[in-house]
Write an enzyme that holds these catalytic residues in place. Structure first.
Site, PDB file in Angstrom:
ATOM      1  N   TYR A 150       8.228  27.205  10.303  1.00  0.00           N
ATOM      2  CA  TYR A 150       8.003  26.424  11.347  1.00  0.00           C
ATOM      3  C   TYR A 150       6.820  25.428  11.626  1.00  0.00           C
ATOM      4  CZ  TYR A 150       6.815  26.261  16.652  1.00  0.00           C
ATOM      5  OH  TYR A 150       6.567  25.959  17.908  1.00  0.00           O
ATOM      6  N   ASP A 235       5.521  37.461  12.686  1.00  0.00           N
ATOM      7  CA  ASP A 235       6.209  36.611  13.730  1.00  0.00           C
ATOM      8  C   ASP A 235       7.667  36.923  13.951  1.00  0.00           C
ATOM      9  OD1 ASP A 235       7.324  35.012  15.599  1.00  0.00           O
ATOM     10  OD2 ASP A 235       6.205  33.225  15.075  1.00  0.00           O
ATOM     11  N   ILE A 237       9.515  36.875  16.596  1.00  0.00           N
ATOM     12  CA  ILE A 237      10.259  36.105  17.815  1.00  0.00           C
ATOM     13  C   ILE A 237      11.682  36.162  17.655  1.00  0.00           C
ATOM     14  CG2 ILE A 237       9.999  33.688  17.015  1.00  0.00           C
ATOM     15  CD1 ILE A 237       8.553  32.689  19.523  1.00  0.00           C
ATOM     16  N   LYS A 276      12.880  32.957  22.667  1.00  0.00           N
ATOM     17  CA  LYS A 276      14.041  32.905  21.902  1.00  0.00           C
ATOM     18  C   LYS A 276      15.180  33.786  22.231  1.00  0.00           C
ATOM     19  CE  LYS A 276      11.808  29.479  19.826  1.00  0.00           C
ATOM     20  NZ  LYS A 276      11.918  28.061  20.079  1.00  0.00           N
TER      21      LYS A 276
END
Lengths: 487, 445
Positions: A150, A235, A237, A276
């Site tokens: 990302y 992460d 998410i 998300k």
């Protein structure tokens, strides 16, 4: 007395650390100038660069209408207004922490349990990543990060902290798996260059890949960080965007709960957010979850710089403690994500576009290498420009994700309605057939030219490519000679 | 390599993590802990610790609740939850335009229309805590210094220094002139910084002042502006208590001074940055609503990008956009809030006078700055802390010692009066009066 002198700003204020000079943002600008609308601007740019989840708002809206007490502004909830409005304790509302901890466990099929006292708030996952970096690393330290990753990490992890990211190069030869060799190699290179490695940052499920890490790889990663005594920031998410069990999602929590000898828990930290999984990026609900007591303590103090609005904490607490709703939401969300996934992969397949196999995330990674003039990043940028300017789709080129191979493009598919999906797919189909026609024609032309004139001339399209190459470097990080670790 | 659970080796955290600059080991927080362990309650725990160390504004909630009852559209439920989707998705760091406009309108009203604000210059942050840190990141490099007049809000030690690596050099003010900032003390602070080899990047003032509870006079503001222009440095004006001045005319914002001197604009513009928040004037600290207003374009642009780490929940932006754009409501609120704070201030000053305690003449804020030096055994920091312990553990009043605010003179204490009912305030005053009486009797004996 001198006048008109401008007072100086800091180095942070004047460098490129905000990372907004990357193409990642250029596509957004194109969208902002000419945004698609089904009736008002049917020829506009369709936003496929923003990983948003818009598939389940109807379910949430229905819940809200039935639960007015979740708002502190409605007649039913007003009684909570004052207490909520004055609550600024950085521990967060207990009911908020309890609900989030329970939700995180439920998302993992209750194969892991989360302790509400380890939940620390932050300004979205953006704030969470910066916060954990401040806690774990000093300026000049390095975090390893598998590519592709990302692009926001370049800003979140590095900008104000002074921490550097060093890529662990993964490639499609093995489905971009993170191998022990790649990790070791990256670590050794960093050591040789005297850039102390403080941690490894993984995203699981991955952005942009949309894949989940298998158990073996996770165990390998945990044993690697343990051996090097470096931190692991996971992460997670996208954890609730996993839409089937092929393979099942495993978070680091599950592994360390299962096998407590594998890794020192003081090294393990999870980043989460509701942006998300629930589709709430505006509410800025970021979570830092650490197994290290000292980190929890420090992070909590630091969270003063980015607490979640107590009004939002109250709403989230109500929503996520409704077990019936959560069950229904998670299963329906997975179903809709899978459905959207199938529509895209089927349609893209029909026009010869293969996608990386995945079962999570809000996006697909398309392989457009066969449409590149040649296997270079210059060609990738050229193709990307065409897709933005002519096909009018804002998708993200692999280079913005630090991909090591040209030709991969991430396309977000969960941030639009069915109608827009149709338009997007139609445009892609049309573009592919035009390109194939053009490539066939140009191949024929090329053969003619080659026969007539051995020296190739620089074409107009090359000039445009050169203009593109004048853009600022993709990475704001000072160029290290060891920018890439080889597998 | 197997590791048993009991033999888990410790791991290194960052220097920032290991430092004490979060400031939580100071007395400021020890008093809070005493309160947490034994909190006063009118009915359930009338002998508990009364919280007088928290600068909260609870005097005007009824006005807000009343507004919300009449305006269901302020909730994102308002239109049958139809607005929900847009708000939930909105993460643009520019912030909701309607909210920015509402904030500028509110800020203008607070200043009685004597300054105008441009909504394009408003940057949103999660609270003034984040705003002050963010500005520091932009205006100074690690190792640089900001000058801050003493006494100052203890939180600045964390907000301005902890993660930024920036230093604070105090501008030492004293009671001989009511702790006003003068060109002399500004110059002395600057020279002090230079002697420590620190590069000064700016001055940070709080106006109205915390902990003094007093506004800065126009002339002083002009002198400060001249000073920063001469030194080619920045000025951050934290105006978080601007709506808590007891009368509108007594508060002069740096924005007003700028606007009233267009001839000097070019010298001052790029240096001036205002911090604001709704935590004090509206009593909404939980909502994390902070703003930075800068006259410097580059600072606005950079601050906006940095605000990604600390945005305001769109749900909250929506609520406040509705509320604050209702100018009839806000005008009424501001006026009523001022009057109620003034009344509270009157009660506490009178109550303290009865106990023979003097306060600094105040005209703003949620607290008063009282002089307890006559009660100190020794007129030094230790003496002050001794008295403070007595106040916290015997009188069960959590008030803030001047040393936690870096006051250069021992004996001053900040006592908050707006975070409790009038009855509780009377209870607190009675405890103080009784204590002073006991002390006097003890002396006589």
């Amino acid at each position: 007395m001198r006048s008109g002198r401008k007072p100086l700003l800091s180095k942070l204020a004047t460098n490129d650390g905000h990372a907004e000079n990357s193409p990642y943002f250029d596509g957004w600008k194109a969208y902002e100038r000419d945004p698609f609308h089904p009736t008002r601007n049917a020829d506009g740019v369709i936003q496929m660069g923003l990983a948003e989840n818009q598939l389940c708002f109807d379910m949430i809206e229905e819940w809200l209408i039935n639960n007015p007490q979740a708002s502190i502004c409605t007649a039913q909830g007003l009684g909570m207004f004052k207490d909520t409005a004055i609550f600024q304790d950085y521990h967060g509302l207990p009911e908020f922490r309890n609900a989030v901890a329970k939700f995180m466990g439920r998302v993992r099929g209750n194969r892991a349990k989360f302790d509400p006292d380890r939940i620390v708030m932050s300004g979205g996952a953006t704030g969470a990543h910066e916060l954990i970096s401040f806690c774990l690393a000093d300026p000049g330290d390095t975090f390893l990060v598998p590519t592709p990753y990302y692009p926001g990490f370049d800003r979140d992890v590095c900008w104000r902290t002074g921490v550097q990211l060093l890529p662990v190069v993964c490639d499609s030869s093995n489905g971009f798996m993170v191998t022990r060799n790649a990790l070791e190699s990256a670590y050794e290179n960093a050591k040789a260059a005297n850039t102390p490695v403080k941690g490894l940052l993984i995203t699981n499920p991955s952005n942009p890949l949309g894949t989940v890490l298998d158990k073996e790889t996770l165990r390998d990663i945990l044993s690697f960080v343990n051996e090097k005594n470096i931190h692991l920031v996971s992460d997670e998410i996208y954890s609730a965007t996993v839409f089937n069990d092929k393979p099942r999602f495993t978070g680091v929590s599950e592994i360390i709960e299962e096998d407590q000898t594998l890794c020192n828990p003081n090294l393990v930290h999870v980043i989460y957010s509701l942006s998300k999984d629930l589709g709430f990026p505006g509410f800025r609900v970021g979570i830092v979850y650490s197994y290290n007591d000292e980190v929890v303590g420090c992070a909590r103090k630091m969270s003063s710089f980015g607490l979640v609005s107590s009004q939002t904490q109250h709403l989230v607490a109500s929503l996520l403690s409704d077990d019936v709703f959560v069950e229904k939401f998670l299963s329906e969300s997975a179903r809709r994500l899978e459905n959207r996934h199938r529509i895209f992969t089927d349609n893209l397949d029909q026009v010869g576009i293969k996608c990386l196999q995945r079962n999570a995330g809000l996006f697909q990674l398309m392989d457009l290498s066969h449409l590149l003039r040649d296997k270079t990043f210059e060609a990738e940028m050229e193709l990307w420009k065409v897709i933005i300017d002519e096909v009018k789709l804002n998708i993200s080129p692999g280079s913005s994700f630090h991909s090591s191979e040209p030709g991969w493009f991430r396309v977000c598919i969960a941030n639009m309605d069915d109608q827009t999906v149709d338009v997007a797919l139609r445009r892609i189909r049309a573009f592919v057939s035009r390109s194939e026609g053009a490539m066939a024609a140009s191949a024929k032309k090329k053969r003619c030219w080659q026969n007539q004139n051995r020296k190739l001339r620089v074409s107009l399209s090359y000039r445009r490519m050169e203009e593109l190459m004048m853009m600022p470097p993709l990475s704001p990080i000072p160029q290290s000679p060891l920018l890439r670790a080889q597998t | 390599m197997a590791i048993g659970i009991d033999l888990v080796p410790s791991v290194q955290l960052s220097r920032v993590a290991e430092s004490e600059k979060h400031g939580e080991n100071s007395p400021y927080f020890a008093g809070w802990k005493a309160y947490d362990e034994d909190p006063y309650h009118e009915v359930e725990n009338p002998s508990g610790v009364i919280q007088m160390g928290l600068a909260e504004n609870q005097v005007s909630f009824d006005l807000l609740e009343d507004y919300l009852e009449k305006h269901p559209e302020a909730s994102i439920w308002g239109k049958g939850a139809l607005g929900f989707r847009e708000k939930a998705l909105f993460q643009d760091y520019h912030g909701l335009l309607s909210f920015r406009k509402a904030m500028t309108s509110f800020m203008e009203q607070i200043r009685g229309g004597r300054a105008k604000f441009d909504s394009e210059r408003i940057v949103l942050t999660a609270g003034a805590t984040a705003a002050n840190e963010l500005l520091t990141f932009i205006l100074a490099n690690p190792g640089d210094a900001l000058l801050v007049p003493t006494p100052y809000y203890p939180g600045f030690d964390r907000d301005l220094r902890w993660r930024t690596g920036v230093r604070i050099v105090p501008i030492i003010c004293n009671s001989s002139n009511n702790f006003q900032i003068t060109p002399q003390v500004l110059e002395a602070a600057y020279e002090n910084a230079e002697s420590l080899n620190l590069r000064v990047r700016g001055v940070l003032i709080t106006n109205p002042s915390n902990p003094l509870g007093a506004t800065i006079q126009r002339q002083v503001l002009e002198e400060i502006l001249d000073f920063v222009a001469r030194k080619n440095i920045h000025l951050v004006s934290d105006e978080i208590y601007s709506g808590s001045a007891f009368s509108s005319s007594e508060f002069v914002s740096v924005a007003e001074v700028l606007e009233s001197r267009p001839d000097r604009h070019h010298r001052y513009r790029d240096r001036v940055h205002i911090v604001y928040s709704l935590s004090k004037d509206l009593g909404l600290p939980g909502f994390r609503v902070g703003t930075i207003y800068s006259y410097n374009d580059k600072v606005v642009a950079t601050a906006r990008r940095m605000s990604s780490f600390t945005l305001i929940s769109s749900q909250t932006q929506h609520l406040l956009a509705c509320m604050l754009s209702d100018t009839e409501f806000t005008s009424r609120y501001i006026e009523t809030n001022r009057a109620r704070l003034k009344k509270r201030y009157g009660i506490i000053v009178e109550g303290l006078e009865k106990a023979g305690i003097e306060c600094l003449g105040g005209n703003a804020g949620l607290f008063c700055w009282m002089n307890l030096s006559p009660l100190l055994e020794n007129l030094d920091r230790e003496g002050e802390l001794e008295l403070w312990k007595t106040l916290v553990y015997e009188l069960k009043l959590n008030i803030s010692p001047g040393s936690s605010c870096h006051c250069s003179e021992p004996g001053w204490f900040r006592v908050c009066f707006a975070n409790m009912s009038e009855h509780t305030l009377e209870v607190a005053l009675a405890r103080i009066q009784k204590y002073v009486e006991q002390r006097m009797n003890a002396v006589i004996i």
